[in-house]
Motif scaffolding. Structure first.
Motif, mmCIF file in Angstrom:
data_model
loop_
_atom_site.group_PDB
_atom_site.id
_atom_site.type_symbol
_atom_site.label_atom_id
_atom_site.label_comp_id
_atom_site.label_asym_id
_atom_site.label_seq_id
_atom_site.Cartn_x
_atom_site.Cartn_y
_atom_site.Cartn_z
ATOM 1 N N TRP A 1 6.427 -0.345 -0.851
ATOM 2 C CA TRP A 1 5.007 -0.562 -0.529
ATOM 3 C C TRP A 1 4.524 0.427 0.537
ATOM 4 O O TRP A 1 3.468 1.036 0.409
ATOM 5 C CB TRP A 1 4.784 -2.001 -0.053
ATOM 6 N N PHE B 1 3.208 1.084 -7.773
ATOM 7 C CA PHE B 1 2.400 0.667 -6.620
ATOM 8 C C PHE B 1 1.328 1.717 -6.339
ATOM 9 O O PHE B 1 0.154 1.398 -6.096
ATOM 10 C CB PHE B 1 3.268 0.539 -5.359
ATOM 11 N N GLY C 1 2.449 -5.809 -2.666
ATOM 12 C CA GLY C 1 3.732 -5.121 -2.627
ATOM 13 C C GLY C 1 4.920 -5.880 -2.087
ATOM 14 O O GLY C 1 5.939 -5.277 -1.770
#
Lengths: 251, 321
Positions: free
Chosen positions: A97, A132, B111
């Motif tokens: 992330w 992502f 995430g």
């Protein structure tokens, strides 16, 4: 405007190295390991170079996120032929992330037409960062690419799926992640290595990018896995089939 | 806790990995008020929804624009459902499908994601996830920060749950078709029709490696032996790279991960990357001409010799039984 290809890379232990867990079971002992560009990212670098050989206006920019030690691997990518490199100074390891947050900020600033990267890193095997990034940017994605046919507007991408080869079309800008069979990366040539010495590696800090790391994945333990079995060497097929009859429920 | 499982299907039924993920979801959501829901997306997939409703309540998103599992569209719809249904954990089976779509959904949802999970522990209020790293050389325990959590689970990590005798409710979802991304298109899937089960779903897997010289040899020997067990065929990376076998047979770190009752490695030396895909099989047999091949170190039974002699003899014995 040039067709900028951004190639994010990760520095990982060489896959030939033996991975051992540290005594406190919180890390991998890297003291005896050598490091390389993640093999899938090297494939992405190669594909970006091939794209530049096909099209006139391509600029290949490789990115590494990590400490100063990373410059060796970035230099390798420059020696392969990348035009320039950026090192974002950050303490490793970062989870996918946070890497995607850094990369999306770089993409906003550099405005690449294509982000080309490995489908996964062979250290944590997460296979998340490309997806992502594509989600954060709102760009189309083609993961696990084994062939890329580019045009002015986008690309047709063959991807390796569990059920065969799927072909997608994506429009630029896009994120594409490289699978094994996309190409075989070239070795750096001697002239390439010499030329790489003169190529710039730009350094950027997280502050300059306006990024604050917010961990999503906290590693709380690592355990060594032994897959050794007390194998029995057999001489004949008859013996083998007897063993299978006794020890499986298949017969 | 609300666990949502994104269904992977073949247009008719759930794939085996998804039913295993439903079993894993039930182990997670085992407290009072906890629930498991299955999200079925596609076009004209009522039979898939019926299949899923045997396990848990189903949310159904059926539309022509969802006919192919394009990551940008499916992730958009999935993330919307996660938000509107207050989902705590979004779950899928480890597969190229989930890595692609749940990865993208993870990017839309903050995430907090763990891939290829093989198990979990409860540590007070928090969940500790186990997952392999470094081609399975180590197992990591990780805690995720954020919400929702996005998890892909190895199909070998859970058993499919029992089917309920009366089906659960199927509820259509609302989403704005006009707002779906349109910059990705599906041009085709080059799938191979095969009479054999998928390598991830079979009780017996026979895999071939560099010791095999031609596609015909692979089919006759590896395929022939697999057929004697009604099993699946697998392949090392070397044979796929050489063009002898299709990519979807590849077993290993970057291919499929299998754990059948019996795994027979034929002419496979046993690179770490291959072992990562099969070392949890219950019984492993290795056939290789090199007595020092690393595959023997993970095998229960080994025969050193020429596979071109040994495999036909095995087939002959099995036919005689």
């Amino acid at each position: 405007m040039s067709f900028l290809v951004l190639v994010p890379t990760k520095r990982v232990p060489d896959t030939d190295g033996v991975i051992r867990v540290t005594p406190d079971e919180l890390d991998v002992d890297t003291s005896h390991l050598s490091f390389v560009i993640n093999p899938f990212d090297a494939i992405a670098v190669e594909e970006a170079l091939r794209l530049r050989e096909r099209r006139e206006d391509v600029e290949v920019v490789v990115v590494g996120i990590g400490g100063e030690a990373y410059e060796d691997e970035l230099r390798t990518a420059l020696a392969m032929g990348a035009d320039r490199a950026i090192r974002v100074d950050a303490a490793e390891p970062l989870d996918p992330w946070n890497v995607a947050c850094i990369l999306s900020e770089l993409a906003r600033r550099l405005e690449p037409r294509l982000v080309l990267m490995g489908k996964q890193a062979v250290d944590d095997d997460s296979a998340q960062t490309g997806q992502f990034l594509a989600a954060r940017l709102g760009w189309p994605q083609a993961t696990f690419a084994s062939r890329i046919d580019d045009s002015d507007h986008g690309a047709e991408v063959a991807r390796e799926t569990d059920h065969g080869i799927e072909t997608l079309s994506v429009t630029w800008p896009a994120v594409i992640t490289a699978d094994l069979r996309l190409n075989e990366p070239r070795y750096a040539s001697l002239p390439g290595i010499l030329a790489a010495r003169g190529k710039p590696i730009e350094e950027m800090s997280l502050e300059e990018l306006g990024i604050e790391i917010e961990p999503r994945v906290e590693l709380v333990g690592l355990q060594q896995v032994s897959s050794q079995r007390t194998g029995q060497q057999l001489e004949t097929v008859t013996e083998l089939l007897e063993c299978l009859r006794e020890n499986t429920e298949l017969f | 806790m609300h666990v949502l499982v994104l269904a992977e299907h073949d247009g008719d039924r759930l794939r085996a990995g998804t039913t295993a993920a439903l079993g894993f979801a039930r182990r997670l959501a085992n407290g009072d008020g906890d629930r498991v829901t299955c999200l079925v997306l596609g076009d004209s997939v009522a039979t898939v929804a019926d299949d899923a409703a045997a396990f848990c309540p189903v949310l159904l998103g059926s539309h022509a624009d969802l006919a192919e599992p394009l990551a940008d569209r499916w992730a958009e719809v999935t993330a919307g459902v996660v938000r509107s249904e207050s989902v705590d954990i979004l779950l899928g089976a480890s597969s190229t499908f989930s890595r692609d779509i749940l990865g993208r959904a993870g990017g839309l949802l903050g995430g907090a994601m763990a891939s290829d999970v093989t198990g979990f522990l409860r540590d007070g209020d928090r969940l500790v996830w186990q997952r392999p790293m470094y081609a399975g050389a180590v197992t990591a325990s990780v805690v995720l920060h954020g919400s929702p959590l996005i998890i892909t689970v190895r199909p070998t990590a859970a058993e499919p749950p029992e089917r309920n005798s009366s089906p659960a409710a199927i509820t259509p979802i609302n989403f704005d078709v006009e707002r779906l991304p349109t910059s990705t298109g599906h041009l085709g899937l080059d799938g191979r029709p095969s009479h054999r089960p998928d390598v991830t779903e079979a009780r017996v897997v026979v895999s071939g490696g560099r010791g095999l010289k031609t596609t015909e040899d692979f089919e006759r020997l590896v395929g022939g032996l697999a057929d004697r067990f009604e099993g699946a065929t697998g392949s090392s990376r070397a044979l796929v790279d050489a063009g002898l076998t299709p990519n979807d047979l590849q077993v290993g770190q970057t291919g499929k991960v299998v754990a059948p009752e019996l795994y027979i490695a034929v002419g496979i030396s046993g690179a770490v990357q291959h072992l990562a895909g099969m070392k949890n099989s219950r019984v492993i047999v290795a056939i290789n001409s090199d007595p020092h091949a690393p595959i023997f170190e993970v095998a229960d039974y080994g025969i050193v010799g020429d596979l071109y002699d040994i495999v036909p003899e095995m087939i002959q014995h099995l036919d005689a039984d």
